[in-house]
Design a protein around this motif. Sequence first.
Motif, PDB file in Angstrom:
ATOM      1  N   LEU A   1       1.364  -6.263  -7.505  1.00 56.31           N
ATOM      2  CA  LEU A   1       2.500  -5.929  -6.643  1.00 56.31           C
ATOM      3  C   LEU A   1       3.505  -5.043  -7.375  1.00 56.31           C
ATOM      4  O   LEU A   1       3.999  -4.066  -6.809  1.00 56.31           O
ATOM      5  N   ILE A   2       3.784  -5.353  -8.622  1.00 57.41           N
ATOM      6  CA  ILE A   2       4.754  -4.564  -9.401  1.00 57.41           C
ATOM      7  C   ILE A   2       4.308  -3.106  -9.442  1.00 57.41           C
ATOM      8  O   ILE A   2       5.095  -2.189  -9.241  1.00 57.41           O
ATOM      9  N   MET A   3       3.009  -2.912  -9.681  1.00 56.37           N
ATOM     10  CA  MET A   3       2.469  -1.557  -9.718  1.00 56.37           C
ATOM     11  C   MET A   3       2.597  -0.908  -8.336  1.00 56.37           C
ATOM     12  O   MET A   3       3.023   0.243  -8.224  1.00 56.37           O
ATOM     13  N   ALA A   4       2.250  -1.665  -7.291  1.00 54.35           N
ATOM     14  CA  ALA A   4       2.324  -1.125  -5.930  1.00 54.35           C
ATOM     15  C   ALA A   4       3.752  -0.725  -5.570  1.00 54.35           C
ATOM     16  O   ALA A   4       3.978   0.325  -4.957  1.00 54.35           O
ATOM     17  N   GLU A   5       4.725  -1.555  -5.962  1.00 50.26           N
ATOM     18  CA  GLU A   5       6.133  -1.250  -5.663  1.00 50.26           C
ATOM     19  C   GLU A   5       6.526   0.080  -6.298  1.00 50.26           C
ATOM     20  O   GLU A   5       7.258   0.875  -5.709  1.00 50.26           O
ATOM     21  N   THR A   6       6.026   0.320  -7.511  1.00 49.91           N
ATOM     22  CA  THR A   6       6.324   1.556  -8.222  1.00 49.91           C
ATOM     23  C   THR A   6       5.677   2.750  -7.532  1.00 49.91           C
ATOM     24  O   THR A   6       6.312   3.774  -7.303  1.00 49.91           O
ATOM     25  N   VAL A   7       4.400   2.594  -7.198  1.00 51.55           N
ATOM     26  CA  VAL A   7       3.626   3.681  -6.610  1.00 51.55           C
ATOM     27  C   VAL A   7       4.149   4.078  -5.232  1.00 51.55           C
ATOM     28  O   VAL A   7       4.165   5.253  -4.881  1.00 51.55           O
ATOM     29  N   PHE A   8       4.542   3.075  -4.459  1.00 49.29           N
ATOM     30  CA  PHE A   8       4.878   3.324  -3.053  1.00 49.29           C
ATOM     31  C   PHE A   8       6.372   3.462  -2.781  1.00 49.29           C
ATOM     32  O   PHE A   8       6.797   3.355  -1.640  1.00 49.29           O
ATOM     33  N   THR A   9       7.174   3.738  -3.809  1.00 51.76           N
ATOM     34  CA  THR A   9       8.619   3.876  -3.571  1.00 51.76           C
ATOM     35  C   THR A   9       8.908   4.925  -2.515  1.00 51.76           C
ATOM     36  O   THR A   9       9.847   4.793  -1.742  1.00 51.76           O
ATOM     37  N   ASP A  10       8.070   5.967  -2.468  1.00 47.81           N
ATOM     38  CA  ASP A  10       8.293   7.040  -1.498  1.00 47.81           C
ATOM     39  C   ASP A  10       7.614   6.771  -0.151  1.00 47.81           C
ATOM     40  O   ASP A  10       7.735   7.570   0.775  1.00 47.81           O
ATOM     41  N   ARG A  11       6.881   5.652  -0.039  1.00 52.46           N
ATOM     42  CA  ARG A  11       6.184   5.336   1.212  1.00 52.46           C
ATOM     43  C   ARG A  11       6.410   3.866   1.591  1.00 52.46           C
ATOM     44  O   ARG A  11       5.458   3.135   1.840  1.00 52.46           O
ATOM     45  N   PRO A  12       7.668   3.418   1.645  1.00 50.70           N
ATOM     46  CA  PRO A  12       7.920   1.991   1.880  1.00 50.70           C
ATOM     47  C   PRO A  12       7.397   1.482   3.210  1.00 50.70           C
ATOM     48  O   PRO A  12       6.851   0.380   3.281  1.00 50.70           O
ATOM     49  N   GLU A  13       7.521   2.281   4.257  1.00 53.34           N
ATOM     50  CA  GLU A  13       7.073   1.833   5.586  1.00 53.34           C
ATOM     51  C   GLU A  13       5.555   1.767   5.653  1.00 53.34           C
ATOM     52  O   GLU A  13       4.975   0.766   6.045  1.00 53.34           O
TER      53      GLU A  13
END
Length: 108
Positions: free
Chosen positions: A78-90
């Motif tokens: 999840l930590i990695m995903a949060e970082t990767v998807f900062t520009d695609r939150p929705e």
Amino acid sequence: MMEQRILDIADHLLLIERELQVRGWWDEVSPSESALASTVPFAVDTLAFEQWLQWIFLPRMKLILEHGHPLPSASGILIMAETVFTDRPEESRELRRLLAAFDRLIAA
């Protein structure tokens, strides 16, 4: 009999796979062998996070479950995903929710 936690993890892997497909983040063609051979965490030097999930994480977890190997003791996906998807939150909300649930199952 298979432990309930194993079944829950297996279910989550299928849901993660499905969400990647629904989002159009599922590749028909495998990355190169050299890209898949990356030793960097999450293969960030050669693969997009979604590719890492599809080509490394999901197959590895399925093998662990199928062969009854010990589960990882922790998961920080999840930590990695949060970082990767900062520009695609929705777009990534459901995938992140599934990955968070996966992390909790592994930590259980």
